[in-house]
Design a protein around this motif. Structure first.
Motif, PDB file in Angstrom:
ATOM      1  N   SER A 113       0.849  -1.188   0.000  1.00 53.27           N
ATOM      2  CA  SER A 113       0.000   0.000   0.000  1.00 53.27           C
ATOM      3  C   SER A 113       0.889   1.243   0.000  1.00 53.27           C
ATOM      4  O   SER A 113       1.642   1.480   0.941  1.00 53.27           O
ATOM      5  N   ILE A 114       0.788   2.051  -1.064  1.00 50.53           N
ATOM      6  CA  ILE A 114       1.639   3.228  -1.251  1.00 50.53           C
ATOM      7  C   ILE A 114       0.862   4.474  -0.856  1.00 50.53           C
ATOM      8  O   ILE A 114      -0.251   4.701  -1.333  1.00 50.53           O
ATOM      9  N   ILE A 115       1.460   5.305   0.011  1.00 50.43           N
ATOM     10  CA  ILE A 115       0.761   6.515   0.470  1.00 50.43           C
ATOM     11  C   ILE A 115       1.525   7.798   0.182  1.00 50.43           C
ATOM     12  O   ILE A 115       0.989   8.887   0.390  1.00 50.43           O
ATOM     13  N   ALA A 116       2.772   7.707  -0.277  1.00 48.26           N
ATOM     14  CA  ALA A 116       3.555   8.901  -0.594  1.00 48.26           C
ATOM     15  C   ALA A 116       4.629   8.523  -1.609  1.00 48.26           C
ATOM     16  O   ALA A 116       4.886   7.332  -1.850  1.00 48.26           O
ATOM     17  N   LEU A 117       5.252   9.556  -2.179  1.00 46.86           N
ATOM     18  CA  LEU A 117       6.158   9.341  -3.305  1.00 46.86           C
ATOM     19  C   LEU A 117       7.507  10.016  -3.061  1.00 46.86           C
ATOM     20  O   LEU A 117       8.058  10.650  -3.952  1.00 46.86           O
ATOM     21  N   GLN A 118       8.046   9.841  -1.855  1.00 45.73           N
ATOM     22  CA  GLN A 118       9.288  10.520  -1.519  1.00 45.73           C
ATOM     23  C   GLN A 118      10.450  10.045  -2.381  1.00 45.73           C
ATOM     24  O   GLN A 118      11.434  10.759  -2.544  1.00 45.73           O
ATOM     25  N   GLY A 119      10.336   8.840  -2.958  1.00 49.01           N
ATOM     26  CA  GLY A 119      11.386   8.318  -3.828  1.00 49.01           C
ATOM     27  C   GLY A 119      11.094   8.509  -5.305  1.00 49.01           C
ATOM     28  O   GLY A 119      11.860   8.036  -6.153  1.00 49.01           O
ATOM     29  N   GLY A 120       9.991   9.193  -5.626  1.00 45.28           N
ATOM     30  CA  GLY A 120       9.648   9.424  -7.026  1.00 45.28           C
ATOM     31  C   GLY A 120       8.445   8.616  -7.467  1.00 45.28           C
ATOM     32  O   GLY A 120       7.961   7.730  -6.757  1.00 45.28           O
ATOM     33  N   THR A 121       7.955   8.925  -8.659  1.00 43.24           N
ATOM     34  CA  THR A 121       6.729   8.305  -9.172  1.00 43.24           C
ATOM     35  C   THR A 121       6.980   7.083 -10.045  1.00 43.24           C
ATOM     36  O   THR A 121       6.034   6.358 -10.357  1.00 43.24           O
ATOM     37  N   LYS A 122       8.207   6.840 -10.428  1.00 42.26           N
ATOM     38  CA  LYS A 122       8.474   5.774 -11.397  1.00 42.26           C
ATOM     39  C   LYS A 122       9.434   4.733 -10.832  1.00 42.26           C
ATOM     40  O   LYS A 122      10.350   5.051 -10.073  1.00 42.26           O
ATOM     41  N   GLY A 123       9.209   3.488 -11.238  1.00 38.55           N
ATOM     42  CA  GLY A 123      10.085   2.399 -10.857  1.00 38.55           C
ATOM     43  C   GLY A 123       9.717   1.151 -11.634  1.00 38.55           C
ATOM     44  O   GLY A 123       8.554   0.965 -12.018  1.00 38.55           O
ATOM     45  N   GLU A 124      10.686   0.290 -11.905  1.00 42.60           N
ATOM     46  CA  GLU A 124      10.429  -0.948 -12.638  1.00 42.60           C
ATOM     47  C   GLU A 124      10.113  -2.061 -11.645  1.00 42.60           C
ATOM     48  O   GLU A 124      10.681  -2.127 -10.563  1.00 42.60           O
ATOM     49  N   ILE A 125       9.179  -2.943 -12.038  1.00 40.74           N
ATOM     50  CA  ILE A 125       8.833  -4.081 -11.196  1.00 40.74           C
ATOM     51  C   ILE A 125       8.860  -5.360 -12.018  1.00 40.74           C
ATOM     52  O   ILE A 125       8.794  -5.331 -13.252  1.00 40.74           O
ATOM     53  N   ASP A 126       8.949  -6.476 -11.339  1.00 40.91           N
ATOM     54  CA  ASP A 126       8.848  -7.796 -11.961  1.00 40.91           C
ATOM     55  C   ASP A 126       7.372  -8.179 -11.994  1.00 40.91           C
ATOM     56  O   ASP A 126       6.838  -8.711 -11.014  1.00 40.91           O
ATOM     57  N   ALA A 127       6.704  -7.891 -13.102  1.00 42.64           N
ATOM     58  CA  ALA A 127       5.275  -8.181 -13.197  1.00 42.64           C
ATOM     59  C   ALA A 127       5.003  -9.681 -13.133  1.00 42.64           C
ATOM     60  O   ALA A 127       3.931 -10.104 -12.684  1.00 42.64           O
ATOM     61  N   GLY A 128       5.972 -10.473 -13.547  1.00 41.34           N
ATOM     62  CA  GLY A 128       5.796 -11.923 -13.455  1.00 41.34           C
ATOM     63  C   GLY A 128       5.646 -12.383 -12.024  1.00 41.34           C
ATOM     64  O   GLY A 128       4.826 -13.261 -11.719  1.00 41.34           O
ATOM     65  N   ALA A 129       6.418 -11.773 -11.121  1.00 41.43           N
ATOM     66  CA  ALA A 129       6.310 -12.123  -9.709  1.00 41.43           C
ATOM     67  C   ALA A 129       4.945 -11.741  -9.157  1.00 41.43           C
ATOM     68  O   ALA A 129       4.368 -12.455  -8.327  1.00 41.43           O
ATOM     69  N   VAL A 130       4.414 -10.597  -9.611  1.00 42.95           N
ATOM     70  CA  VAL A 130       3.082 -10.183  -9.179  1.00 42.95           C
ATOM     71  C   VAL A 130       2.055 -11.245  -9.557  1.00 42.95           C
ATOM     72  O   VAL A 130       1.177 -11.608  -8.764  1.00 42.95           O
ATOM     73  N   LEU A 131       2.183 -11.771 -10.771  1.00 44.82           N
ATOM     74  CA  LEU A 131       1.236 -12.796 -11.229  1.00 44.82           C
ATOM     75  C   LEU A 131       1.435 -14.111 -10.484  1.00 44.82           C
ATOM     76  O   LEU A 131       0.475 -14.705  -9.980  1.00 44.82           O
ATOM     77  N   ARG A 132       2.660 -14.585 -10.438  1.00 45.19           N
ATOM     78  CA  ARG A 132       2.929 -15.899  -9.854  1.00 45.19           C
ATOM     79  C   ARG A 132       2.589 -15.944  -8.374  1.00 45.19           C
ATOM     80  O   ARG A 132       2.088 -16.957  -7.879  1.00 45.19           O
ATOM     81  N   ARG A 133       2.825 -14.839  -7.677  1.00 46.55           N
ATOM     82  CA  ARG A 133       2.696 -14.846  -6.222  1.00 46.55           C
ATOM     83  C   ARG A 133       1.432 -14.141  -5.734  1.00 46.55           C
ATOM     84  O   ARG A 133       1.236 -13.954  -4.559  1.00 46.55           O
ATOM     85  N   ARG A 134       0.592 -13.734  -6.691  1.00 47.35           N
ATOM     86  CA  ARG A 134      -0.717 -13.128  -6.387  1.00 47.35           C
ATOM     87  C   ARG A 134      -0.559 -11.897  -5.498  1.00 47.35           C
ATOM     88  O   ARG A 134      -1.255 -11.748  -4.492  1.00 47.35           O
ATOM     89  N   LEU A 135       0.359 -11.013  -5.887  1.00 46.17           N
ATOM     90  CA  LEU A 135       0.635  -9.814  -5.105  1.00 46.17           C
ATOM     91  C   LEU A 135      -0.319  -8.687  -5.509  1.00 46.17           C
ATOM     92  O   LEU A 135      -0.772  -8.617  -6.652  1.00 46.17           O
ATOM     93  N   THR A 136      -0.592  -7.804  -4.568  1.00 45.37           N
ATOM     94  CA  THR A 136      -1.456  -6.650  -4.810  1.00 45.37           C
ATOM     95  C   THR A 136      -0.670  -5.375  -4.539  1.00 45.37           C
ATOM     96  O   THR A 136      -0.041  -5.244  -3.489  1.00 45.37           O
ATOM     97  N   ILE A 137      -0.712  -4.440  -5.486  1.00 49.44           N
ATOM     98  CA  ILE A 137      -0.130  -3.114  -5.305  1.00 49.44           C
ATOM     99  C   ILE A 137      -1.273  -2.108  -5.327  1.00 49.44           C
ATOM    100  O   ILE A 137      -2.032  -2.040  -6.291  1.00 49.44           O
ATOM    101  N   THR A 138      -1.414  -1.369  -4.256  1.00 52.19           N
ATOM    102  CA  THR A 138      -2.506  -0.400  -4.167  1.00 52.19           C
ATOM    103  C   THR A 138      -1.969   0.898  -3.577  1.00 52.19           C
ATOM    104  O   THR A 138      -0.799   1.006  -3.235  1.00 52.19           O
ATOM    105  N   GLY A 139      -2.815   1.892  -3.481  1.00 51.40           N
ATOM    106  CA  GLY A 139      -2.405   3.169  -2.904  1.00 51.40           C
ATOM    107  C   GLY A 139      -3.589   4.112  -2.874  1.00 51.40           C
ATOM    108  O   GLY A 139      -4.642   3.832  -3.455  1.00 51.40           O
ATOM    109  N   SER A 140      -3.421   5.227  -2.190  1.00 52.80           N
ATOM    110  CA  SER A 140      -4.510   6.200  -2.138  1.00 52.80           C
ATOM    111  C   SER A 140      -3.986   7.521  -1.617  1.00 52.80           C
ATOM    112  O   SER A 140      -2.938   7.586  -0.979  1.00 52.80           O
TER     113      SER A 140
END
Length: 328
Positions: free
Chosen positions: A238-265
């Motif tokens: 759960s992301i609530i602030a962007l002190q490190g910036g708005t962009k970053g690369e992720i391993d989308a395959g890991a998100v799928l394989r491990r059923r991960l959730t990325i959210t924020g507000s």
């Protein structure tokens, strides 16, 4: 009334004590005689020009206050069980750096018994944020483990205490050993100094390789890819602030394989009706813990309102552990 305004976008020195007309409450609103105003990162962003107030909101900074009710919609106050003179704390749309502040009645909560107005003013912005992102969006459950990035911040100290009180384990990251000790004293099970330790390796070690169930992240940017490696299967970030910036690369395959959730507000643009629902949840689940002393406000330092620039400088230095509050 006296108020602190942003004379122009810039550093802490652009904050000025001025005279302003008192705001007038409308339907479903009340007027608070403010005795204390919480200082938060969004105030700093607004002052720098990076977080303009939404349409219809006051141009004055300040998203949380405590004080006494001195006016408002009489019928709505009665329906909410409130009366003139009641001590309340409130999440505001803005305008909290002032001697008088208008707030939506649904976004007000009674000052918990035994707490001062200074302590109460440190609650709304952080407690609303933690509840929404850790318990509503990320659905942290008793027995699970939460990782808080920035455990010594106002958000961090609230997240530690609420999560522990509701049956979760908590790991935090901090920038020095003094902050680590303070977080453990507040109830964190483990504190990782990210400047001297690899937080990915430490999270894996502390969880016997499983990872954590929920991460509360104020950094984003390149941290996101690293945080996904800290999550257990079915984990939630759960992301609530962007002190490190708005962009970053992720391993989308890991998100799928491990059923991960990325959210924020973000909280400020949400409707008053939604914020009222969060206030009701806090009053039911968290306010009794405050009144029982199982959760305690952590106020690092107070400043007279005229010294708001010094309060902002302290906020930006990150030397604080807990909340910074202005007094009127």
């Amino acid at each position: 009334m006296q108020a602190i305004e942003i004379s122009e976008p810039g550093g802490p020195e652009v904050l000025r004590l001025v005279e302003r007309p008192e705001p007038q409450p409308g339907p479903d609103e009340l007027l608070i005689a403010v005795t204390a105003s919480g200082v938060n990162r969004p105030d700093v962003l607004q002052r720098s020009g990076a977080y303009p107030p939404p349409p219809g909101a006051s141009d004055l900074p300040g998203l949380e206050v405590a004080g006494s009710i001195v006016g408002g919609d009489a019928n709505a106050l009665r329906a909410a069980g409130l009366a003139l003179g009641d001590r309340v704390c409130a999440l505001t749309h803005g305008g909290g750096y002032a001697e008088r502040c208008v707030a939506s009645i649904g976004q007000c909560l009674p000052v918990p018994s035994g707490l001062s107005d200074i302590e109460a003013a440190s609650l709304p912005e952080t407690f609303f944020t933690v509840w929404i992102n850790v318990f509503d969006r990320a659905q942290l459950q008793p027995g699970e483990t939460l990782l808080v990035q920035g455990g010594s911040s106002g958000i961090g100290v609230a997240a530690i205490q609420i999560a522990k009180a509701l049956g979760a384990s908590v790991i935090v990251t901090v920038g020095d050993d003094e902050k680590a000790a303070a977080c453990v004293k507040l109830g964190a099970d483990h504190a990782i100094n990210y400047k001297t330790q690899d937080f990915i390796a430490e999270v894996k070690r502390l969880t016997d390789g499983r990872g954590v169930n929920v991460i509360l992240d104020m950094v984003a940017g390149p941290y996101v890819a690293r945080e996904l490696k800290c999550l257990a299967d079915d984990g939630r970030l759960s992301i609530i602030a962007l002190q490190g910036g708005t962009k970053g690369e992720i391993d989308a395959g890991a998100v799928l394989r491990r059923r991960l959730t990325i959210t924020g507000s973000t909280l400020r643009p949400r409707t008053s009706a939604y914020k009222a629902s969060v206030a009701a949840a806090l009053r039911k689940h968290v306010w009794p813990l405050l009144e029982a002393g199982r959760i305690k406000p952590t106020v690092f330092k107070t400043f007279p309102a005229a010294q708001a620039a010094e309060a902002h400088a302290l906020m930006e230095s990150s030397r604080h552990i807990g909340k910074i509050v202005l007094t009127w």
